[in-house]
Scaffold this active site. Sequence first.
Site, PDB file in Angstrom:
ATOM      1  CD  GLU A 236      21.903  58.138 -14.203  1.00  0.00           C
ATOM      2  OE1 GLU A 236      21.494  58.477 -13.080  1.00  0.00           O
ATOM      3  OE2 GLU A 236      21.972  56.946 -14.559  1.00  0.00           O
ATOM      4  CG  HIS A 252      27.423  41.821 -38.212  1.00  0.00           C
ATOM      5  ND1 HIS A 252      27.677  40.877 -39.172  1.00  0.00           N
ATOM      6  CD2 HIS A 252      28.211  41.497 -37.153  1.00  0.00           C
ATOM      7  CE1 HIS A 252      28.558  40.006 -38.711  1.00  0.00           C
ATOM      8  NE2 HIS A 252      28.900  40.362 -37.483  1.00  0.00           N
ATOM      9  CE  LYS A 347      13.303  56.535 -10.861  1.00  0.00           C
ATOM     10  NZ  LYS A 347      14.313  56.022  -9.930  1.00  0.00           N
TER      11      LYS A 347
END
Length: 363
Positions: A236, A252, A347
């Site tokens: 950001e 893993h 948004k």
Amino acid sequence: MFGLDGPEALAGDSLGLLPGLGGSVAALDESRAAAEAVELPFPADAVTDIALCGMGGSAIAGDLVLGAYRDRLHKPMSVVRDYYLPGWIGEGTLVMLSSYSGGTEETLTCAMQALERNSLCVAITSGGKLASFYAQEGVPVVQLPPGLQPRAALIRLLAPVAVLLDRIGAVPPLAGDLAEARETVAASVAALRPEVPEAENPAKQLARALLGGVPLLWGAELTAPVAVRWKGQIAENAKLPAFASALPELDHNEIVGFSGSPSDLSKLTRLIMLRDPRNHRQVQRRFDLTRELVEGHVDSVLSITAEGESPLARMLDLVMLGDYVSLYLALLRGVDPGPVEAIDRLKDRLAQTGYGRTAGAEG
Ligand code: PA5
């Protein structure tokens, strides 16, 4: 070479995020006081479990506190980043609705559902629909000052989470930890602020070390959410993709990606290991062994160890460093750390259509 010292270096910080970070101690004090003063209309022993609902900069506050106190919490706690509350949330759940702006649609839909389930709700917000709707419903609101970027309000969002957990007795008393956290934040500002020249400023030096690469953040236990915070801040503020993952899980799967001949991406990777001196002994070994395995396959590996006694202080020690690094990296890249147009545009687009029943919706 672009210099980070001198007032002209800060000219690109249009929203004053760097000077804002310098006010972190006052932010901690004010927010702590606001959370201590808010009246809770339920007894502490009514709380059986805890959820913090939020997104982005408002959700990571929950992850960080949960990460710091995960082994000392007496009650189960989850962070919900979704439009739906999980089925287990009920009348005994303390639901913290964390939205800096008070206008985030995922959080608003959770706010509505939490009221419908008669959960024990508290909002942490600077205003918006969340504050007005909850105030009207008689729900306590920890009021934050308006006008900040949500990610620049992290300390303001985080302190109430710690205080509320303390107030309901979900963690051992935190007064000492909060006092140490305050000292840590003050020390970080003193050491990393723009006035400290690059030759003596580890955040400026680290930002320069990241320039031109792709940051990969690895954490574990307390530092796992810190790695996510660094990733978000670099994205950001510095407008640069960054990646985060956690040990022991990455041992893993992810390490295998660094085991073949180096790819273009792995050659660009600047790996930062965020370590905690209290990591499990096997996690400490994993950091060392994993470093040996990947070192020849990435551009560079840096290891940073949190300092401090309490979990809150150690966590904030690394969070403050990451925040400063991301802001200096923005300046080095010649980008303005403040505006986040991609988030705002998305948004706006989403707001053009309804998204169902929500706290504060008209009609
Ligand atoms: O950093 C940001 O601006 C975002 O990650 C926001 O925090 C996120 O979109 C949620 O908004 P708010 O924190 O206002 O609820």
